[in-house]
Design a protein around this motif. Sequence first.
Motif, PDB file in Angstrom:
ATOM      1  N   THR A   1       0.838  -1.199   0.000  1.00 43.53           N
ATOM      2  CA  THR A   1       0.000   0.000   0.000  1.00 43.53           C
ATOM      3  C   THR A   1       0.872   1.247   0.000  1.00 43.53           C
ATOM      4  N   ALA A   2       0.232   2.374  -0.270  1.00 43.37           N
ATOM      5  CA  ALA A   2       0.988   3.629  -0.334  1.00 43.37           C
ATOM      6  C   ALA A   2       1.571   4.000   1.026  1.00 43.37           C
ATOM      7  N   ARG A   3       0.874   3.598   2.110  1.00 41.79           N
ATOM      8  CA  ARG A   3       1.340   3.898   3.456  1.00 41.79           C
ATOM      9  C   ARG A   3       1.649   2.604   4.206  1.00 41.79           C
ATOM     10  N   ALA A   4       2.612   2.668   5.104  1.00 42.53           N
ATOM     11  CA  ALA A   4       2.977   1.509   5.944  1.00 42.53           C
ATOM     12  C   ALA A   4       3.195   0.265   5.087  1.00 42.53           C
ATOM     13  N   THR A   5       3.982   0.422   4.013  1.00 40.47           N
ATOM     14  CA  THR A   5       4.161  -0.645   3.031  1.00 40.47           C
ATOM     15  C   THR A   5       4.633  -1.940   3.665  1.00 40.47           C
ATOM     16  N   TRP A   6       5.705  -1.880   4.444  1.00 37.70           N
ATOM     17  CA  TRP A   6       6.280  -3.124   4.951  1.00 37.70           C
ATOM     18  C   TRP A   6       5.361  -3.810   5.956  1.00 37.70           C
ATOM     19  N   LEU A   7       4.586  -3.032   6.737  1.00 34.54           N
ATOM     20  CA  LEU A   7       3.644  -3.640   7.676  1.00 34.54           C
ATOM     21  C   LEU A   7       2.550  -4.398   6.923  1.00 34.54           C
ATOM     22  N   GLY A   8       2.025  -3.784   5.867  1.00 35.45           N
ATOM     23  CA  GLY A   8       1.004  -4.435   5.057  1.00 35.45           C
ATOM     24  C   GLY A   8       1.533  -5.688   4.386  1.00 35.45           C
ATOM     25  N   GLU A   9       2.771  -5.624   3.909  1.00 34.04           N
ATOM     26  CA  GLU A   9       3.387  -6.778   3.266  1.00 34.04           C
ATOM     27  C   GLU A   9       3.523  -7.943   4.252  1.00 34.04           C
ATOM     28  N   ILE A  10       4.026  -7.656   5.440  1.00 32.76           N
ATOM     29  CA  ILE A  10       4.242  -8.708   6.437  1.00 32.76           C
ATOM     30  C   ILE A  10       2.916  -9.359   6.829  1.00 32.76           C
TER      31      ILE A  10
ATOM     32  N   SER B   1       4.339  -7.556 -11.941  1.00 29.70           N
ATOM     33  CA  SER B   1       3.535  -7.468 -10.707  1.00 29.70           C
ATOM     34  C   SER B   1       4.308  -6.864  -9.545  1.00 29.70           C
ATOM     35  N   GLY B   2       5.612  -6.694  -9.702  1.00 31.36           N
ATOM     36  CA  GLY B   2       6.422  -6.033  -8.687  1.00 31.36           C
ATOM     37  C   GLY B   2       6.428  -6.740  -7.350  1.00 31.36           C
ATOM     38  N   LEU B   3       6.265  -5.970  -6.277  1.00 27.84           N
ATOM     39  CA  LEU B   3       6.368  -6.508  -4.920  1.00 27.84           C
ATOM     40  C   LEU B   3       5.233  -7.455  -4.562  1.00 27.84           C
ATOM     41  N   LEU B   4       4.150  -7.454  -5.329  1.00 22.62           N
ATOM     42  CA  LEU B   4       3.007  -8.310  -4.999  1.00 22.62           C
ATOM     43  C   LEU B   4       3.369  -9.790  -5.042  1.00 22.62           C
ATOM     44  N   THR B   5       4.369 -10.157  -5.859  1.00 25.76           N
ATOM     45  CA  THR B   5       4.729 -11.576  -5.987  1.00 25.76           C
ATOM     46  C   THR B   5       6.247 -11.803  -5.922  1.00 25.76           C
ATOM     47  N   HIS B   6       6.972 -10.854  -5.351  1.00 28.89           N
ATOM     48  CA  HIS B   6       8.425 -10.984  -5.278  1.00 28.89           C
ATOM     49  C   HIS B   6       8.935 -10.444  -3.945  1.00 28.89           C
ATOM     50  N   ASN B   7      10.214 -10.770  -3.646  1.00 29.48           N
ATOM     51  CA  ASN B   7      10.884 -10.280  -2.431  1.00 29.48           C
ATOM     52  C   ASN B   7      10.089 -10.636  -1.171  1.00 29.48           C
ATOM     53  N   PHE B   8       9.928 -11.928  -0.964  1.00 29.69           N
ATOM     54  CA  PHE B   8       9.075 -12.400   0.127  1.00 29.69           C
ATOM     55  C   PHE B   8       9.766 -12.321   1.483  1.00 29.69           C
ATOM     56  N   TRP B   9       8.936 -12.173   2.505  1.00 29.67           N
ATOM     57  CA  TRP B   9       9.387 -12.209   3.895  1.00 29.67           C
ATOM     58  C   TRP B   9       9.391 -13.641   4.440  1.00 29.67           C
ATOM     59  N   PHE B  10       8.374 -14.420   4.086  1.00 31.86           N
ATOM     60  CA  PHE B  10       8.183 -15.737   4.694  1.00 31.86           C
ATOM     61  C   PHE B  10       8.148 -16.887   3.678  1.00 31.86           C
ATOM     62  N   LEU B  11       7.518 -16.672   2.559  1.00 34.45           N
ATOM     63  CA  LEU B  11       7.365 -17.741   1.574  1.00 34.45           C
ATOM     64  C   LEU B  11       8.718 -18.164   1.017  1.00 34.45           C
ATOM     65  N   LYS B  12       8.851 -19.472   0.767  1.00 35.18           N
ATOM     66  CA  LYS B  12      10.089 -20.024   0.233  1.00 35.18           C
ATOM     67  C   LYS B  12      10.003 -20.176  -1.287  1.00 35.18           C
ATOM     68  N   LYS B  13      11.146 -20.305  -1.914  1.00 36.75           N
ATOM     69  CA  LYS B  13      11.191 -20.443  -3.362  1.00 36.75           C
ATOM     70  C   LYS B  13      10.396 -21.649  -3.830  1.00 36.75           C
ATOM     71  N   LYS B  14      10.411 -22.725  -3.057  1.00 44.06           N
ATOM     72  CA  LYS B  14       9.702 -23.943  -3.423  1.00 44.06           C
ATOM     73  C   LYS B  14       8.180 -23.786  -3.351  1.00 44.06           C
ATOM     74  N   ASP B  15       7.735 -22.742  -2.660  1.00 49.82           N
ATOM     75  CA  ASP B  15       6.293 -22.520  -2.504  1.00 49.82           C
ATOM     76  C   ASP B  15       5.658 -21.898  -3.741  1.00 49.82           C
ATOM     77  N   VAL B  16       6.492 -21.293  -4.604  1.00 50.24           N
ATOM     78  CA  VAL B  16       5.982 -20.460  -5.697  1.00 50.24           C
ATOM     79  C   VAL B  16       6.544 -20.929  -7.030  1.00 50.24           C
ATOM     80  N   GLU B  17       5.677 -20.993  -8.038  1.00 46.41           N
ATOM     81  CA  GLU B  17       6.119 -21.286  -9.403  1.00 46.41           C
ATOM     82  C   GLU B  17       5.634 -20.174 -10.327  1.00 46.41           C
ATOM     83  N   TYR B  18       6.594 -19.547 -11.019  1.00 44.49           N
ATOM     84  CA  TYR B  18       6.259 -18.499 -11.973  1.00 44.49           C
ATOM     85  C   TYR B  18       6.052 -19.136 -13.347  1.00 44.49           C
TER      86      TYR B  18
END
Length: 341
Positions: free
Chosen positions: A141-150, A177-194
């Motif tokens: 989001t435009a505000r508190a980006t990292w809190l919303g992401e976490i 899609s930018g940050l919506l599907t990249h640079n994860f805090w918790f998800l692992k590479k094995k969890d996601v397939e592009y």
Amino acid sequence: MPKKTMGAKKIAFAFNSYGLGHATRTLPLVQAAIERGYAVYIIAYGRSLAFLRRELGNTVAKYFELRDYSFNRVFRKKGFSSRRFLLNSPLFVKEVLDEHRAFLELHAKYKFDLVFSDSRMGIYLPNRPSYFLSNQLKQSTARATWLGEIFTENYMRRVKKHFTKFIVPDTERNSISGLLTHNFWFLKKKDVEYIGILSMLKKRRTKKKLDYFISISGPEPQRTVFEEKVLAELDALQGQQTVVTLGAPEKAGYHKKIGTVEIFGLLNRRRQEEMMNAAELIVTRSGYSTVMDLAELEKKALFIPTDGQPEQEYLARYHKALGNNHVVRLKKLDLRRDLAL
């Protein structure tokens, strides 16, 4: 499609009914499954179901009308209401549980081999491969980006426990899609397939030439507000070859011409592809399915994000920063001014 789906005989495809984008983007996967001889079962609701019936006809083994989530409760003509969202959160949780129970009843009868769910959290099987397609595994989001992401990514990590893998319609690099599907805090590479961009449209040469193509879409009542705003400003489009599509399956046969402006209730895939290829500029919402279509066709756009929808607001900002598109809020839209930018 993921390699693990190759052994499946019966595939259940489920679609979120929040706008038509979920249906349009996953349509190529459904068609590919049908072409490979799989028995395809469609689970959808409302306009999404009507669109899929129109596009797929009797090539599908069976259609199921299964209501999903009452997100229309949190939208009003002025946009999204955080207060209504919080008040209705228990209802949304119940709706996910209800759709899961309903799907288990369908599975008991039809014995699906694989599940492919486009943003329907309750459509999965504990003992069958179940894939969840999404373009927002966290929210920015435009505000508190990292809190919303976490917060949002942690929630999606809990959703992941029910699914074999998250399927993302984007590339791992050069993302749209930018940050919506990249640079994860918790998800692992094995969890996601592009799996790359999904679009039902293809870039083609066309003899038809348009100045503007205006695509009206989105959940109600915001779709109707968008329609009313555009139709009230048709005078600004006179002298310019323009096509407007209302994005309403219930108006599929509607067609009207006012000067140099043609209005259609709904366009099928072939006609949508023709019009978008022909247009110099596209006026549209900034939903992710639309972003993929624009990337596929290499087109510029004037984005009008749905008010209060963080995904669309983020994508509009992201692509404006990349220099791809202009952005304007619906309440500030002035076609004469904004199309001249």
